[in-house]
Design an enzyme around this catalytic site. Structure first.
Site, PDB file in Angstrom:
ATOM      1  N   GLU A 180      37.867  79.428  37.618  1.00  0.00           N
ATOM      2  CA  GLU A 180      38.349  80.579  36.827  1.00  0.00           C
ATOM      3  C   GLU A 180      39.629  80.243  36.062  1.00  0.00           C
ATOM      4  O   GLU A 180      40.731  80.551  36.514  1.00  0.00           O
ATOM      5  CB  GLU A 180      38.593  81.804  37.724  1.00  0.00           C
ATOM      6  N   LYS A 217      33.967  81.373  35.796  1.00  0.00           N
ATOM      7  CA  LYS A 217      34.410  82.759  35.601  1.00  0.00           C
ATOM      8  C   LYS A 217      35.401  82.760  34.448  1.00  0.00           C
ATOM      9  O   LYS A 217      36.496  82.205  34.558  1.00  0.00           O
ATOM     10  CB  LYS A 217      35.042  83.320  36.874  1.00  0.00           C
TER      11      LYS A 217
END
Length: 299
Positions: A180, A217
């Site tokens: 992420e 992500k």
């Protein structure tokens, strides 16, 4: 975790429709999350009571009738939740055995100060022990977040390299990492940063062994379909979108325009859920939230 259960979880993430709910408040964001839920700092004293309050909040969400594997693929927890129970089961076991929702664990411990337009993850002391604990608690994968503010080539290169270096350690434990590198949705250089990030991610993905996959992500992109190359990459199990401060309405609209990205929302997911709601009010509100995110994730 048995290899059969791991394969069942992998199949769910890979083939079923739905989204990943983010219930992984960090120690720095728990107070904010509780305030949004309607619980002020005056209603608890000390860290242990704070964690108990947030677990009660998350338990109410996870035990909701609407919170099930029919529309939710996975849920990201933080370590304190890992150590607690829901209806007599360890939290990850409750998610999978009762709800058929795949459990993930947040492993990062916050961010360094900004340098070269980015914030790297702070060193994760005891990471190996935490990953071993996650394996023992039947966790499928783990998540770590870093932050990009500006389109700085050097900064973004370093931030992606750090993510994948930790990702390799997670993969070595048999877990699936959620990578992420969030881009600030308010950055004046967001589009340029996305271009640099995409190329850095492709370079790192190409270096992953054939037998391994990661989940990405990412912030919702300025250009529709911008991350399609990442979605199609054979080393990518899933590309999920964070809400990044957008309202649920706006995050859903942007998500619905990006085919094959699915949600992994936190604040946008729990938006409009409040402690003093009646059971029926809470159930109705969370069902509407889940359904709207599910629909946006599966356009």
């Amino acid at each position: 975790m048995s290899s059969q259960v791991h394969l069942e979880m992998l199949k769910k993430i890979n083939t079923e429709k739905g989204f990943i709910a983010a219930l992984d408040q960090s120690s720095g964001s728990i107070q904010h999350a509780l305030r949004l839920y309607g619980i002020s700092e005056r209603q608890y004293s000390g860290e242990e009571e704070m964690y108990t309050k947030v677990h009660k909040m998350n338990t109410r969400i996870m035990t909701s009738e609407a919170f099930s594997g029919d529309r939710i693929l996975g849920a990201i927890l933080f370590e304190n939740t890992l150590d607690r129970e829901i209806e007599g089961l360890a939290s990850p076991d409750y998610l999978w055995q009762t709800k058929k929702i795949v459990p993930f664990l947040k492993v990062d411990i916050g961010l360094e100060a900004e340098h070269n337009g980015v914030q790297l993850m702070r060193p994760i002391g005891g990471l190996n022990d935490l990953l071993d604990k996650a394996v023992g608690k039947n966790i499928f994968g783990s998540k770590m977040r870093s932050f990009i503010r500006l389109a700085n080539c050097s900064g973004i290169h370093i931030i992606v390299a750090q993510q994948f270096a930790i990702g390799a350690r997670i993969l070595a434990k048999g877990l699936v990492p959620i990578i992420e590198p969030e881009i600030d949705i308010h950055s004046p250089e967001k589009g340029a940063a996305e271009l640099i990030l995409r190329e850095e991610l492709l370079l790192q993905l190409d270096a992953i062994p054939d037998s391994q996959q990661v989940i990405l992500k990412l912030s919702l992109p300025n250009i529709t379909g911008f991350y399609n190359k990442l979605i199609a990459h054979p080393r990518v199990l899933k590309v999920v979108a964070l809400s990044g401060g957008y309202s649920r309405e706006k995050a859903n609209r942007l998500l619905s325009e990006n085919t094959d990205m699915v949600a992994s929302f936190s604040r946008a997911f729990s938006e409009e859920l409040f402690d003093l709601m009646s059971h029926d009010e809470f159930e109705s509100t969370i069902n509407e939230s889940i359904d709207s995110i599910y629909q946006a994730s599966n356009q």
